[in-house]
Design an enzyme around this catalytic site. Structure first.
Site, mmCIF file in Angstrom:
data_model
loop_
_atom_site.group_PDB
_atom_site.id
_atom_site.type_symbol
_atom_site.label_atom_id
_atom_site.label_comp_id
_atom_site.label_asym_id
_atom_site.label_seq_id
_atom_site.Cartn_x
_atom_site.Cartn_y
_atom_site.Cartn_z
ATOM 1 N N CYS A 114 3.015 -4.866 6.646
ATOM 2 C CA CYS A 114 2.790 -4.554 5.232
ATOM 3 C C CYS A 114 4.044 -3.995 4.563
ATOM 4 C CB CYS A 114 1.663 -3.532 5.087
ATOM 5 S SG CYS A 114 0.068 -4.135 5.676
ATOM 6 N N HIS B 145 0.826 -1.211 0.000
ATOM 7 C CA HIS B 145 0.000 0.000 0.000
ATOM 8 C C HIS B 145 0.856 1.255 0.000
ATOM 9 C CE1 HIS B 145 0.806 0.870 4.247
ATOM 10 N NE2 HIS B 145 0.666 -0.438 4.478
#
Length: 193
Positions: A169, A153
């Protein structure tokens, strides 16, 4: 006086020579096209890697996220497009997941809901942050892996890129995740190393 000045200039030149040599462009690292030798100049040790060391085929597209060098590598399905992006990576080994995955979903302006373990570490976290909010840690785009709660992301906090700063992440600058998002189809194979 002149001898001292000559000695100082010679010493400065000798000290600068290794740095200048490291700044040379290397063609063999980038498929014959001259590029800066990032592996010697960049503290994150960017280096080109070969997808064949990790996958049998390129599939519809291939992503390798290297948590050690804090870089994400992308190859198009036909191999004509290779891109290298700086990333943020998980802040600890306990939060780092490695292995094979794939992109199963993509979202522009994703909302963010902290996991139970995130809320346990920081009880002051909000229940959710809607997409488009500048405080949203997912930035402008997200690509979801087939592992629950693991994403590639963007981030609004550009200080995180190049650092161990995520809860698991892989983060990219917002403009870079927008570019990668447009290039990456659902079903792209992913490996975190």
């Amino acid at each position: 006086m002149t001898d001292r000045r000559t000695l100082l200039l010679t010493a400065a030149a000798a000290l600068a020579a290794p740095a200048l040599a490291r700044a040379q462009y290397t063609a063999e690292q980038f498929g014959g096209e001259a590029q800066p030798d990032f592996s010697r100049r960049n503290t994150s040790s960017f280096r080109m890697i070969d997808w064949r060391d990790h996958f049998d085929t390129l599939g519809v597209a291939t992503i390798i996220a290297d948590t050690r060098s804090r870089a994400l590598h992308f190859w198009s399905g036909d191999g004509s497009d290779y891109r290298l992006y700086p990333t943020s990576v998980p802040m600890s080994e306990e939060l780092t997941r490695r292995g094979y995955s794939e992109i199963v979903r993509k979202k522009v302006a994703p909302s963010w809901t902290p996991t139970a373990s995130m809320r346990e570490r920081d009880p002051d976290l909000p229940v959710t942050i809607e997409g488009g909010d500048p405080g949203n840690p997912l930035g402008t785009h997200a690509m979801y892996l087939d592992w629950p709660a693991y994403l590639i992301h963007g981030t609004h906090d550009t200080r995180k890129i190049g650092r161990r700063s995520s809860s698991g992440c892989i983060g990219l600058y917002n403009e870079k995740i927008a570019e990668l998002y447009a290039l990456t189809p659902i079903g792209a194979q992913v490996r975190l190393i």
